[in-house]
Design a protein around this motif. Structure first.
Motif, mmCIF file in Angstrom:
data_model
loop_
_atom_site.group_PDB
_atom_site.id
_atom_site.type_symbol
_atom_site.label_atom_id
_atom_site.label_comp_id
_atom_site.label_asym_id
_atom_site.label_seq_id
_atom_site.Cartn_x
_atom_site.Cartn_y
_atom_site.Cartn_z
ATOM 1 N N SER A 262 86.972 47.141 52.895
ATOM 2 C CA SER A 262 86.244 45.891 53.482
ATOM 3 C C SER A 262 87.028 45.710 54.926
ATOM 4 C CB SER A 262 86.277 44.753 52.815
ATOM 5 O OG SER A 262 85.198 45.135 51.524
ATOM 6 N N CYS A 263 86.401 44.901 55.803
ATOM 7 C CA CYS A 263 86.975 44.590 57.191
ATOM 8 C C CYS A 263 86.464 43.374 57.717
ATOM 9 C CB CYS A 263 87.156 45.560 57.971
ATOM 10 S SG CYS A 263 87.854 45.193 59.909
ATOM 11 N N ALA A 264 86.979 42.325 57.501
ATOM 12 C CA ALA A 264 86.526 41.197 57.807
ATOM 13 C C ALA A 264 86.961 40.653 59.323
ATOM 14 C CB ALA A 264 86.662 39.970 56.891
ATOM 15 N N ALA A 265 86.084 40.544 60.303
ATOM 16 C CA ALA A 265 86.261 40.040 61.634
ATOM 17 C C ALA A 265 86.422 38.655 61.790
ATOM 18 C CB ALA A 265 85.305 40.845 62.797
ATOM 19 N N SER A 266 87.353 38.040 62.557
ATOM 20 C CA SER A 266 87.401 36.488 62.801
ATOM 21 C C SER A 266 86.217 35.975 63.434
ATOM 22 C CB SER A 266 88.509 36.137 63.488
ATOM 23 O OG SER A 266 88.737 36.965 64.844
ATOM 24 N N ARG A 267 85.471 36.682 64.257
ATOM 25 C CA ARG A 267 84.252 36.382 64.987
ATOM 26 C C ARG A 267 83.343 37.732 65.297
ATOM 27 N NH1 ARG A 267 84.463 37.147 70.589
ATOM 28 N NH2 ARG A 267 86.654 37.671 71.415
ATOM 29 N N SER A 268 82.211 37.186 65.565
ATOM 30 C CA SER A 268 81.307 38.656 65.873
ATOM 31 C C SER A 268 80.842 38.569 67.446
ATOM 32 C CB SER A 268 80.062 38.512 65.078
ATOM 33 O OG SER A 268 79.530 37.483 65.500
ATOM 34 N N MET B 78 81.873 48.447 65.142
ATOM 35 C CA MET B 78 82.880 48.358 64.169
ATOM 36 C C MET B 78 83.130 49.730 63.804
ATOM 37 S SD MET B 78 83.053 44.495 62.760
ATOM 38 C CE MET B 78 84.534 44.742 61.867
ATOM 39 N N GLY B 79 84.300 50.075 63.170
ATOM 40 C CA GLY B 79 84.407 51.269 62.729
ATOM 41 C C GLY B 79 85.535 51.409 61.704
ATOM 42 N N TRP B 80 85.878 52.668 61.228
ATOM 43 C CA TRP B 80 87.062 53.074 60.411
ATOM 44 C C TRP B 80 87.586 54.206 60.922
ATOM 45 C CZ3 TRP B 80 89.086 50.008 57.003
ATOM 46 C CH2 TRP B 80 88.257 48.792 56.443
ATOM 47 N N TYR B 81 88.982 54.442 61.087
ATOM 48 C CA TYR B 81 89.777 55.375 61.599
ATOM 49 C C TYR B 81 90.838 55.605 60.614
ATOM 50 C CZ TYR B 81 87.735 55.033 66.348
ATOM 51 O OH TYR B 81 86.843 55.155 67.343
ATOM 52 N N ARG B 82 91.399 56.906 60.574
ATOM 53 C CA ARG B 82 92.302 57.007 59.348
ATOM 54 C C ARG B 82 93.413 57.962 60.172
ATOM 55 N NH1 ARG B 82 89.533 61.388 55.251
ATOM 56 N NH2 ARG B 82 89.963 63.148 56.523
ATOM 57 N N TYR C 166 92.548 52.374 59.136
ATOM 58 C CA TYR C 166 92.200 51.367 59.963
ATOM 59 C C TYR C 166 90.854 50.676 60.396
ATOM 60 C CZ TYR C 166 97.277 52.575 60.796
ATOM 61 O OH TYR C 166 98.676 52.872 60.512
ATOM 62 N N CYS C 167 90.572 49.658 60.334
ATOM 63 C CA CYS C 167 89.517 49.091 60.989
ATOM 64 C C CYS C 167 89.455 48.876 62.463
ATOM 65 C CB CYS C 167 89.259 47.738 60.148
ATOM 66 S SG CYS C 167 87.486 46.706 60.776
ATOM 67 N N ASN C 168 88.541 49.070 63.139
ATOM 68 C CA ASN C 168 88.501 49.077 64.539
ATOM 69 C C ASN C 168 87.234 48.132 64.973
ATOM 70 O OD1 ASN C 168 86.927 50.327 66.893
ATOM 71 N ND2 ASN C 168 88.959 50.285 67.628
ATOM 72 N N ALA C 169 87.439 47.305 66.063
ATOM 73 C CA ALA C 169 86.446 46.651 66.558
ATOM 74 C C ALA C 169 86.340 47.029 68.165
ATOM 75 C CB ALA C 169 86.481 45.241 66.280
ATOM 76 N N LYS C 170 85.333 47.310 68.654
ATOM 77 C CA LYS C 170 85.169 47.497 69.981
ATOM 78 C C LYS C 170 84.527 46.116 70.776
ATOM 79 C CE LYS C 170 85.030 52.484 70.080
ATOM 80 N NZ LYS C 170 86.467 52.415 70.366
ATOM 81 N N ALA D 39 76.180 38.602 58.795
ATOM 82 C CA ALA D 39 76.514 36.974 58.562
ATOM 83 C C ALA D 39 77.923 36.691 58.142
ATOM 84 C CB ALA D 39 75.606 36.509 57.236
ATOM 85 N N LYS D 40 78.720 37.699 57.477
ATOM 86 C CA LYS D 40 80.028 37.486 57.125
ATOM 87 C C LYS D 40 80.988 38.332 58.112
ATOM 88 C CE LYS D 40 79.124 36.620 52.378
ATOM 89 N NZ LYS D 40 79.143 36.942 50.883
ATOM 90 N N ASN D 41 80.201 38.947 59.175
ATOM 91 C CA ASN D 41 81.403 39.680 60.241
ATOM 92 C C ASN D 41 81.953 40.560 59.551
ATOM 93 O OD1 ASN D 41 80.137 37.819 62.166
ATOM 94 N ND2 ASN D 41 81.944 36.385 62.007
ATOM 95 N N THR D 42 81.602 41.272 58.623
ATOM 96 C CA THR D 42 82.245 42.269 57.627
ATOM 97 C C THR D 42 81.547 43.697 57.943
ATOM 98 O OG1 THR D 42 83.008 40.374 56.158
ATOM 99 C CG2 THR D 42 83.197 42.633 55.246
ATOM 100 N N VAL D 43 82.598 44.464 57.675
ATOM 101 C CA VAL D 43 81.850 46.012 57.861
ATOM 102 C C VAL D 43 82.702 46.477 56.267
ATOM 103 C CG1 VAL D 43 83.829 46.790 58.999
ATOM 104 C CG2 VAL D 43 81.626 48.033 58.804
#
Length: 118
Positions: A21-27, A33-37, A93-97, A73-77
């Motif tokens: 899970s990855c929660a963003a502080s704002r949307s 949003m994505g996942w890298y490794r 790693y969670c990523n947000a563009k 609604a929860k800014n979560t991926v």
């Protein structure tokens, strides 16, 4: 600024499952949003991404085993990982563009370790 907080990593046997899970502080202004490794000694690589419009894209090595989804609604991926293999062992790693004006910027989480034992 966007803060990303990841959770859900851990140790699992081959063939098992984990959900990250990855929660963003704002949307606001997040366009994807994505996942890298990143495995030891290797470059960071894309795992999966989901856009603001809901489109998804996966790395070839996922091969139908992983699913990315979001709770707007929860800014979560989320990243549901099934049929895990030892070669999936890495820091995820969670990523947000984020659009800053007209320029996209990358924000990263702190990373969560996924270890798959054989």
């Amino acid at each position: 600024q966007v803060q990303l907080v990841e959770s859900g990593g851990g140790l699992v046997q081959a063939g098992g499952s984990l959900r990250l899970s990855c929660a963003a502080s704002r949307s606001t202004s997040i366009i994807a949003m994505g996942w890298y490794r990143q495995a030891p000694g290797k470059q960071r690589e894309l795992v999966a991404v989901i856009t603001r419009g809901g489109s998804t894209n996966y790395a070839d090595f996922v091969a139908g085993r992983f699913t990315i989804s979001r709770d707007g609604a929860k800014n979560t991926v989320f990243l549901q990982m099934n049929s895990l293999k030892p070669e999936d062992t890495a820091v995820y790693y969670c990523n947000a563009k984020v659009l800053l004006g007209a320029i996209p910027a990358d924000y990263w989480g702190q990373g969560t370790q996924v270890t798959v034992s054989s």
